[in-house]
Design a protein around this motif. Structure first.
Motif, short mmCIF file in Angstrom:
data_model
loop_
_atom_site.label_atom_id
_atom_site.label_comp_id
_atom_site.label_asym_id
_atom_site.label_seq_id
_atom_site.Cartn_x
_atom_site.Cartn_y
_atom_site.Cartn_z
N ASN A 119 29.17 21.02 -47.03
CA ASN A 119 28.35 21.84 -47.93
C ASN A 119 26.92 21.96 -47.43
OD1 ASN A 119 30.52 22.25 -49.55
ND2 ASN A 119 29.98 20.68 -51.05
N GLN A 120 26.41 20.89 -46.79
CA GLN A 120 25.05 20.95 -46.25
C GLN A 120 24.97 21.97 -45.13
OE1 GLN A 120 24.13 16.94 -45.13
NE2 GLN A 120 23.93 16.21 -47.24
N ARG A 121 26.03 21.99 -44.27
CA ARG A 121 26.02 22.97 -43.18
C ARG A 121 26.07 24.40 -43.73
NH1 ARG A 121 29.78 19.32 -40.81
NH2 ARG A 121 31.49 20.74 -41.37
N LEU A 122 26.82 24.61 -44.81
CA LEU A 122 26.90 25.93 -45.41
C LEU A 122 25.58 26.34 -46.05
CD1 LEU A 122 30.40 25.72 -47.14
CD2 LEU A 122 29.80 27.04 -45.11
N LEU A 123 24.77 25.38 -46.49
CA LEU A 123 23.52 25.66 -47.19
C LEU A 123 22.36 25.94 -46.24
CD1 LEU A 123 22.00 25.74 -49.93
CD2 LEU A 123 21.67 23.27 -49.70
N ILE A 124 22.36 25.31 -45.07
CA ILE A 124 21.18 25.35 -44.19
C ILE A 124 20.86 26.77 -43.74
CG2 ILE A 124 20.35 24.68 -41.90
CD1 ILE A 124 21.75 21.99 -42.33
N ARG A 125 21.82 27.51 -43.26
CA ARG A 125 21.55 28.84 -42.70
C ARG A 125 21.00 29.81 -43.75
NH1 ARG A 125 26.04 31.48 -39.00
NH2 ARG A 125 25.34 29.71 -37.73
N PRO A 126 21.67 29.98 -44.90
CA PRO A 126 21.10 30.91 -45.89
C PRO A 126 19.74 30.44 -46.41
CG PRO A 126 22.98 29.74 -46.81
CD PRO A 126 22.97 29.45 -45.36
N LEU A 127 19.54 29.11 -46.50
CA LEU A 127 18.25 28.61 -46.99
C LEU A 127 17.14 28.95 -46.00
CD1 LEU A 127 16.80 27.06 -49.20
CD2 LEU A 127 17.26 24.95 -47.94
N VAL A 128 17.40 28.83 -44.71
CA VAL A 128 16.40 29.19 -43.70
C VAL A 128 16.08 30.68 -43.79
CG1 VAL A 128 16.01 29.43 -41.22
CG2 VAL A 128 16.98 27.31 -42.14
N LEU A 129 17.12 31.50 -43.98
CA LEU A 129 16.89 32.93 -44.10
C LEU A 129 16.07 33.26 -45.33
CD1 LEU A 129 20.43 34.28 -43.09
CD2 LEU A 129 18.34 34.28 -41.72
N VAL A 130 16.37 32.61 -46.45
CA VAL A 130 15.60 32.86 -47.68
C VAL A 130 14.15 32.43 -47.49
CG1 VAL A 130 15.33 32.15 -50.09
CG2 VAL A 130 17.59 32.77 -49.21
N ALA A 131 13.95 31.26 -46.85
CA ALA A 131 12.58 30.78 -46.64
C ALA A 131 11.79 31.75 -45.77
CB ALA A 131 12.62 29.39 -46.00
N LEU A 132 12.43 32.24 -44.72
CA LEU A 132 11.75 33.21 -43.86
C LEU A 132 11.47 34.50 -44.62
CD1 LEU A 132 13.71 32.74 -40.50
CD2 LEU A 132 11.37 32.03 -41.01
N ALA A 133 12.43 34.93 -45.44
CA ALA A 133 12.22 36.16 -46.20
C ALA A 133 11.06 36.01 -47.17
CB ALA A 133 13.51 36.52 -46.95
N LEU A 134 10.96 34.87 -47.86
CA LEU A 134 9.85 34.64 -48.79
C LEU A 134 8.52 34.61 -48.05
CD1 LEU A 134 11.37 31.95 -51.20
CD2 LEU A 134 10.86 34.34 -51.73
N ALA A 135 8.53 33.99 -46.87
CA ALA A 135 7.28 33.92 -46.11
C ALA A 135 6.85 35.32 -45.67
CB ALA A 135 7.48 33.01 -44.89
#
Length: 723
Positions: free
Chosen positions: A3-19
């Motif tokens: 589940n952590q591996r599934l979470l990391i990629r979309p979370l990085v994308l969301v963080a970059l999008a917010l930035a």
């Protein structure tokens, strides 16, 4: 972790999008202002940049919570659903997907279940049609199996490579006699579907016989055969008759071109007959050679007595020599006659019969003839007799009838029990005792049953069985009985001891092996479906093989030609030579009392090593079991060098998105019924069924050969487990 591996990629994308969104918003505001406004905006924003970073971090945290709550369960559930669907597609029995935790996925699961139900219904219809179409074939196979099971001769059928594809009960008992460890492996390390007959017989002997048969076939012989005599490792002498299994024609229908597709071996244990012939030869040799000196003395004395001038003293001396030599010769002839009579009496053909079955038959016959109730006491099903059942039934009936007629006995009981190397058969009654003279009279008189008189006496029947018989009274129980001490069916006579638990007609055949031939390719290059597997499991005193824990049970079963051979199994308790921790007893159910008197691992492992010879080893979490076997190598000198497959690793290859790869979880996914969990043989049987379910799924992934399966297993996460 998954589940952590599934979470990391979309979370990085969301963080970059917010930035990026925050930077664009700040940039738009900045560039829409004039120069003084920009300067003032920069002065206001500079000290408050940390607030922007905090707002971005809060946005990332909120996004992570949302992803964890809504995104990850849906994304992780899809591969899991796909793997379960593939398992359902390859299931041989009806199987349904479980209810989904995500409501939006439940309609998809319901649709898959509906399709599976339709598939199962169609499969049932097809199976019914196939069953009806092949009814005659099954009938012929069952007739053949029934015939083979009832034959009194050991029969083994092999394909042209010497792999066993059929054998009967008699052969199983015969091979048990040939086994080095009959009490442990029960002969299963020598005979079994797919096993090589050359583990017992020298390949050159069989090849020579087949070569002779081939030459006769080439000359157009209709039913050629050959035979040879060989000695086994245990000193048994076997006469082996070899007959060919040929194609109906050579492929073109021309006579005399039949191809050898396999061969039939018919085995006879001639050890006893050879010993008897040897003894008779020695007896005759002793009679002739031992009599030469006496005959020479007699001849010399007779010649001397023919002289007329012989002195009276010398004449008396020669007469004395004549009398002594005649007595010696007469004694020698009497001894030979006695031994010959004993041999003839004990060579009466005796048959092997289960003791409980003989008691049941005797109770019916004696009761019907004597007109009184006859009870058969329970007898050990493993007790087998060697007897002439007809004459023994006549003796029991005769004695029972005389008891009823002369002593008015109203009920009789038959009981049977082992007594050392013999069996005690008792005819019991309550009531009058009798004198020794009466017993001797009954024993010596010719048997008369009803209006029929038989030429034999009870004493003749006893001598025919090389048995003993006497009368005894149990004063405490107010009972009297005749006791017969009868021979047991011994292992040297190919007894059926221990085989009563086997079904009367077990499935000991696999005709599909006619189409299987040995490949010169390395094992790693052979398809998984063509390999022979020994699936095994161990129960141990603990979980630390290097810390002194020991094996307390080994169980194994064989998989041949894609079939689990439940009848060809290995199961043995082992005395570990140390305490069994109380914490483990509720798991494996093996108590210290159960291993008392059991063999040590040094005795059990050689039998298991031979049972697993020339096969691929399979276990669940095999690293654990193999560690125990490797640690025993210095002690036993035995190495298990064959390839090993681990169903835990293979399950992780086939179903990487499943949470659990425990044996119970895998069995539940495949719809396998778990029986005897945490017993060595029970776990081995479940593991074997799991292997059979995994094989087609591996094939669908392009994993076809043993080498590919081993390489894929080593890439899985669980391959890092070490013991």
């Amino acid at each position: 972790m998954r589940n952590q591996r599934l979470l990391i990629r979309p979370l990085v994308l969301v963080a970059l999008a917010l930035a990026v969104l925050l930077a664009v918003a700040v940039g738009l505001v900045y560039f829409t202002l004039d120069a003084p406004g920009r300067a003032q905006f920069a002065r206001l924003l500079g000290p408050r940049a940390a607030l922007l970073v905090l707002a971005w971090a809060l946005g990332v945290v909120a996004a992570m919570a949302a992803l964890q709550r809504w995104w990850v369960p849906r994304v992780s559930a899809l591969p899991e659903l796909a793997e379960q669907t593939r398992a359902l597609v390859n299931a041989s029995a009806p199987l349904q997907l479980k209810a989904r935790a995500q409501a939006d996925q439940q309609p998809l699961a319901d649709a898959v279940n509906a399709l599976a139900a339709q598939r199962d219904a169609l499969r049932a219809d097809v199976s019914a049609e196939v069953a009806r179409a092949s009814a005659s074939v099954r009938l012929e196979r069952n007739r053949l199996a029934a015939l083979m099971s009832e034959l009194t001769q050991s029969v083994v059928v092999c394909n042209r490579d010497g792999r066993i594809l059929l054998y009967n009960q008699r052969a199983r008992r015969q091979f048990r006699v040939l086994s080095d460890a009959p009490q442990l492996a029960d002969g299963a390390e020598l005979i079994g579907i797919g096993r090589s007959i050359y583990a017992v017989f020298d390949k050159k002997l069989v090849a020579h016989a087949l070569d002779s048969i081939g030459q006769r076939l080439a000359r157009g012989a209709a039913q050629p055969s050959a035979q040879f005599v060989t000695a086994t490792r245990g000193g048994q002498l076997l006469r082996v008759q070899v007959a060919p299994v040929t194609d109906t024609d050579g492929g073109d229908g021309a006579p005399g071109t039949a191809a050898l597709g396999g061969f039939v071996l018919m085995l006879d244990n001639i050890t006893r007959s050879f010993e008897e012939e040897t003894a008779r030869g020695q007896l005759l040799h002793g009679l002739t050679e031992g009599s030469r000196a006496s005959l020479a003395s007699l001849q010399a004395a007779v010649e001397m007595l023919g002289y007329d001038d012989l002195e009276p003293a010398m004449r008396e001396r020669f007469l004395g020599v004549l009398r002594d030599e005649v007595r010696t010769l007469a004694g020698r002839v009497d001894e030979v006659a006695r031994q010959s009579a004993d041999s003839l009496r004990t060579r009466w053909p005796l048959e092997e019969m289960q003791g409980a079955e003989f008691l049941a038959v005797a109770a019916r016959q004696v009761g019907a003839q004597c007109g009184v109730p006859v009870t058969a006491a329970p007898a050990d099903a493993r007790l087998w007799l060697k007897l002439d059942s007809f004459s023994m039934l006549q003796a029991l009936t005769y004695l029972g009838q005389r008891l009823v007629d002369e002593f008015a006995v109203r009920a009789l009981t038959l009981r049977l029990a082992a007594q050392g190397t013999r069996a005690q058969l008792d005819l019991v009654w309550t009531g009058h005792a009798m004198s020794t003279e009466t017993v001797m009279s009954w024993e010596m008189d010719a048997m008369r049953i009803g209006a029929e008189t038989h030429p034999l006496s009870v004493r003749d029947v006893v001598e025919r069985h090389d048995a003993e018989m006497w009368f005894e009274r149990d004063r405490a129980a107010h009972q009297a009985f005749f006791r017969f001490l009868l021979p047991l069916a011994s292992s040297g006579d190919e007894a059926a001891e221990g085989l009563a638990e086997v079904e009367s007609r077990p499935e000991f055949f696999d005709f599909d092996l006619f189409a299987v031939s040995e490949s010169d390719a390395a094992l790693d290059e052979r398809p998984l479906s063509e390999l022979v597997y020994t699936v095994f499991d161990t129960e141990t005193t603990g979980l630390n093989p290097s810390g002194g824990d020991e094996i307390i049970q080994i169980g194994a079963a064989r998989v041949v030609n894609g079939r689990l051979l439940r009848q060809e199994s290995f199961e043995q308790l082992v005395d570990p030579g140390r305490d069994i921790p109380a914490a483990g007893i509720p798991i494996h159910g093996i108590t210290p009392d159960m291993v008392v008197g059991q063999p040590r691992i040094d005795e059990v492992l050689p039998a298991f090593h031979q049972f697993a010879q020339d096969t691929v080893l399979v276990a669940h979490n095999a690293a654990f079991d193999m560690k125990f076997l490797q640690l025993l190598e210095p002690r036993t000198g035995l190495r298990f060098q064959q390839p090993v497959l681990d169903t835990l690793l293979l399950s992780a290859v086939v179903h990487p998105h499943q949470e659990s790869h425990r044996l119970e979880a895998i069995a539940e996914r495949f719809g396998i019924t778990v029986l005897g969990r945490h017993t060595a043989l029970g776990d081995a049987l479940v593991t074997a069924e799991v292997l059979l379910k995994l094989t087609p799924l591996l094939r669908d992934m392009g994993i076809v050969t043993l080498g590919q399966a081993r390489a894929a297993a080593q890439q899985s996460y669980y391959a890092r487990l070490k013991y």
